[in-house]
Design a protein around this motif. Sequence first.
Motif, PDB file in Angstrom:
ATOM      1  N   VAL A 215      -2.764   9.377  -2.253  1.00  0.00           N
ATOM      2  CA  VAL A 215      -4.115   9.808  -2.625  1.00  0.00           C
ATOM      3  C   VAL A 215      -4.249   9.723  -4.137  1.00  0.00           C
ATOM      4  N   GLY A 216      -5.399   9.247  -4.600  1.00  0.00           N
ATOM      5  CA  GLY A 216      -5.614   9.124  -6.024  1.00  0.00           C
ATOM      6  C   GLY A 216      -5.486  10.449  -6.758  1.00  0.00           C
ATOM      7  N   VAL A 217      -5.169  10.369  -8.024  1.00  0.00           N
ATOM      8  CA  VAL A 217      -4.937  11.578  -8.823  1.00  0.00           C
ATOM      9  C   VAL A 217      -6.164  12.481  -8.825  1.00  0.00           C
ATOM     10  N   LYS A 218      -7.335  11.893  -9.037  1.00  0.00           N
ATOM     11  CA  LYS A 218      -8.560  12.697  -9.087  1.00  0.00           C
ATOM     12  C   LYS A 218      -8.880  13.306  -7.725  1.00  0.00           C
ATOM     13  N   SER A 219      -8.759  12.504  -6.683  1.00  0.00           N
ATOM     14  CA  SER A 219      -9.042  13.021  -5.340  1.00  0.00           C
ATOM     15  C   SER A 219      -8.079  14.138  -4.967  1.00  0.00           C
ATOM     16  N   HIS A 220      -6.827  13.946  -5.320  1.00  0.00           N
ATOM     17  CA  HIS A 220      -5.834  14.986  -5.008  1.00  0.00           C
ATOM     18  C   HIS A 220      -6.140  16.264  -5.775  1.00  0.00           C
ATOM     19  N   ALA A 221      -6.506  16.126  -7.048  1.00  0.00           N
ATOM     20  CA  ALA A 221      -6.807  17.297  -7.867  1.00  0.00           C
ATOM     21  C   ALA A 221      -8.047  18.031  -7.371  1.00  0.00           C
ATOM     22  N   VAL A 222      -9.079  17.265  -6.995  1.00  0.00           N
ATOM     23  CA  VAL A 222     -10.310  17.889  -6.500  1.00  0.00           C
ATOM     24  C   VAL A 222     -10.032  18.645  -5.208  1.00  0.00           C
ATOM     25  N   THR A 223      -9.284  18.027  -4.299  1.00  0.00           N
ATOM     26  CA  THR A 223      -8.946  18.694  -3.038  1.00  0.00           C
ATOM     27  C   THR A 223      -8.127  19.951  -3.289  1.00  0.00           C
TER      28      THR A 223
END
Length: 286
Positions: A215-223
């Motif tokens: 999972v992309g860094v931004k997507s992982h962080a948002v989740t």
Amino acid sequence: MTASPTLSAPTAVRRSGATRWVVTSGVSFAALVGVYFAAVLTPAGQQIEDSILASVEGDTLLQSGVALDAISPTAVLAVLALTVGVALIRRRPGAAIQSAVIIIGATVTAQVLKQVVPRPDLTGELYSNSFPSGHATIAVAGLLAVMTAFGRHLRPLLFVIGTAFAAIVAEQTVAYGWHRCSDVVGSCAVALLWLGIVRFAATRWSRPTTTTDQVGVKSHAVTSSIIGLAVVVCLATSGAVWGIGIGSDMSLTGTTGYGVLDGARLAAAGVVLVTAWIAWKLDRRV
């Protein structure tokens, strides 16, 4: 003189991952045993949790909500088929096996424990044995299977939706008097235990792949942020409601009323949210 051998980067990463999942399984097993001894095998634990069960109104006791009704043998088979099917379509047989083992292993473990783990009568007000919660186990295991089977683009969205559903299932088991909070903790421990087992096996026996499923860094962080915020709100509200309920009743082990019951419902949901957050952070591939 020959140079000392060094691990290649892939080998080092795989060994590091194996250690992480061994620790996960060990901590989960310790939590499972610990909550059982504290909440089931002590008079204080039984008295506190049974008093919460006693607060469920008679016309509500052992009724069910939409989330509870959604969990059935047919639904379990459907989730099993969906996760395995998606993984196979994505040409990831290892993920298909992991998804199946998580769901089947956790579900069977919960059902066996419910039959063989005793709940001794220590207070004179014994309620039926229910450790751990089968419904919560299925919900959390299904969530972890979804995290395993689906690709990196859909995984964050489905994980957030699945986490919300699993939290509602846990809340409803307490709201309708099906289970105690400790039963939900036990369910989460069982699901995480199996996640650790299958991930450890994958680090040891799976073949390296040239394609990324990270999972992309931004997507992982948002989740992570969404679930983390839900954890804080849920547990903070639970603590506040619990405190108000105890304060109004002036007793933790007497008839607790709605305040402590509502606090326990939120606490059960919070346990699932914490479990989901931990699993999401642990499963981040590096």
